[in-house]
Scaffold this motif. Structure first.
Motif, PDB file in Angstrom:
ATOM      1  N   ALA A  17       0.811  -1.226   0.000  1.00 24.94           N
ATOM      2  CA  ALA A  17       0.000   0.000   0.000  1.00 24.94           C
ATOM      3  C   ALA A  17       0.841   1.271   0.000  1.00 24.94           C
ATOM      4  CB  ALA A  17      -0.934   0.009   1.210  1.00 24.94           C
ATOM      5  N   HIS A  18       2.102   1.175   0.368  1.00 26.29           N
ATOM      6  CA  HIS A  18       2.971   2.358   0.383  1.00 26.29           C
ATOM      7  C   HIS A  18       3.480   2.733  -1.014  1.00 26.29           C
ATOM      8  CE1 HIS A  18       4.145   1.136   4.747  1.00 26.29           C
ATOM      9  NE2 HIS A  18       3.036   1.864   4.727  1.00 26.29           N
ATOM     10  N   TYR A  19       3.600   1.764  -1.891  1.00 28.99           N
ATOM     11  CA  TYR A  19       4.255   1.988  -3.173  1.00 28.99           C
ATOM     12  C   TYR A  19       3.560   2.998  -4.088  1.00 28.99           C
ATOM     13  CZ  TYR A  19       7.801  -1.510  -2.158  1.00 28.99           C
ATOM     14  OH  TYR A  19       8.859  -2.183  -1.610  1.00 28.99           O
ATOM     15  N   GLY A  23       5.439   6.198  -5.723  1.00 31.94           N
ATOM     16  CA  GLY A  23       5.459   6.401  -7.166  1.00 31.94           C
ATOM     17  C   GLY A  23       4.923   7.763  -7.562  1.00 31.94           C
ATOM     18  N   ALA A  24       3.832   8.173  -6.945  1.00 33.23           N
ATOM     19  CA  ALA A  24       3.263   9.491  -7.248  1.00 33.23           C
ATOM     20  C   ALA A  24       4.237  10.601  -6.877  1.00 33.23           C
ATOM     21  CB  ALA A  24       1.937   9.668  -6.507  1.00 33.23           C
ATOM     22  N   TYR A  50       8.321   2.567 -13.169  1.00 36.92           N
ATOM     23  CA  TYR A  50       8.065   2.460 -11.737  1.00 36.92           C
ATOM     24  C   TYR A  50       7.138   1.279 -11.448  1.00 36.92           C
ATOM     25  CZ  TYR A  50       6.901   3.217  -6.936  1.00 36.92           C
ATOM     26  OH  TYR A  50       6.725   3.009  -5.587  1.00 36.92           O
ATOM     27  N   GLY A  51       6.168   1.036 -12.307  1.00 35.24           N
ATOM     28  CA  GLY A  51       5.278  -0.114 -12.127  1.00 35.24           C
ATOM     29  C   GLY A  51       6.028  -1.433 -12.133  1.00 35.24           C
ATOM     30  N   VAL A  52       6.943  -1.591 -13.063  1.00 38.90           N
ATOM     31  CA  VAL A  52       7.749  -2.818 -13.131  1.00 38.90           C
ATOM     32  C   VAL A  52       8.595  -2.964 -11.868  1.00 38.90           C
ATOM     33  CG1 VAL A  52       9.654  -3.956 -14.361  1.00 38.90           C
ATOM     34  CG2 VAL A  52       7.779  -2.896 -15.651  1.00 38.90           C
ATOM     35  N   ILE A  53       9.256  -1.875 -11.480  1.00 38.95           N
ATOM     36  CA  ILE A  53      10.117  -1.903 -10.298  1.00 38.95           C
ATOM     37  C   ILE A  53       9.305  -2.211  -9.042  1.00 38.95           C
ATOM     38  CG2 ILE A  53      11.525  -0.441  -8.778  1.00 38.95           C
ATOM     39  CD1 ILE A  53      12.460   0.992 -11.392  1.00 38.95           C
TER      40      ILE A  53
END
Length: 66
Positions: A17-19, A23-24, A50-53
């Motif tokens: 939930a932190h990611y 990312g934002a 960022y999604g992949v990471i």
């Protein structure tokens, strides 16, 4: 490397939930400092990366021993 990083972050208390907030914040910072050089294509690319990471890190973090 990303799996190890994800497991380490889980050890620090990071959860999936932190990611999105991270990312934002990353995208907002890049947009701010890139200024006029920032483009919709750059945002799309950075968001995808960022999604992949984050997906790799979250998956590894979820399998980290508690």
């Amino acid at each position: 490397m990303l799996q190890n990083l994800g497991r380490r972050h889980a050890g620090y208390g990071a959860v999936a939930a932190h990611y999105p907030a991270v990312g934002a914040s990353l995208i907002a910072s890049l947009r701010h400092f890139a200024g006029d050089e920032w483009t919709p294509a750059a945002e799309e690319s950075w968001t995808a990366v960022y999604g992949v990471i984050s997906n790799a890190m979250v998956a590894a973090g979820e399998t980290a021993p508690s």
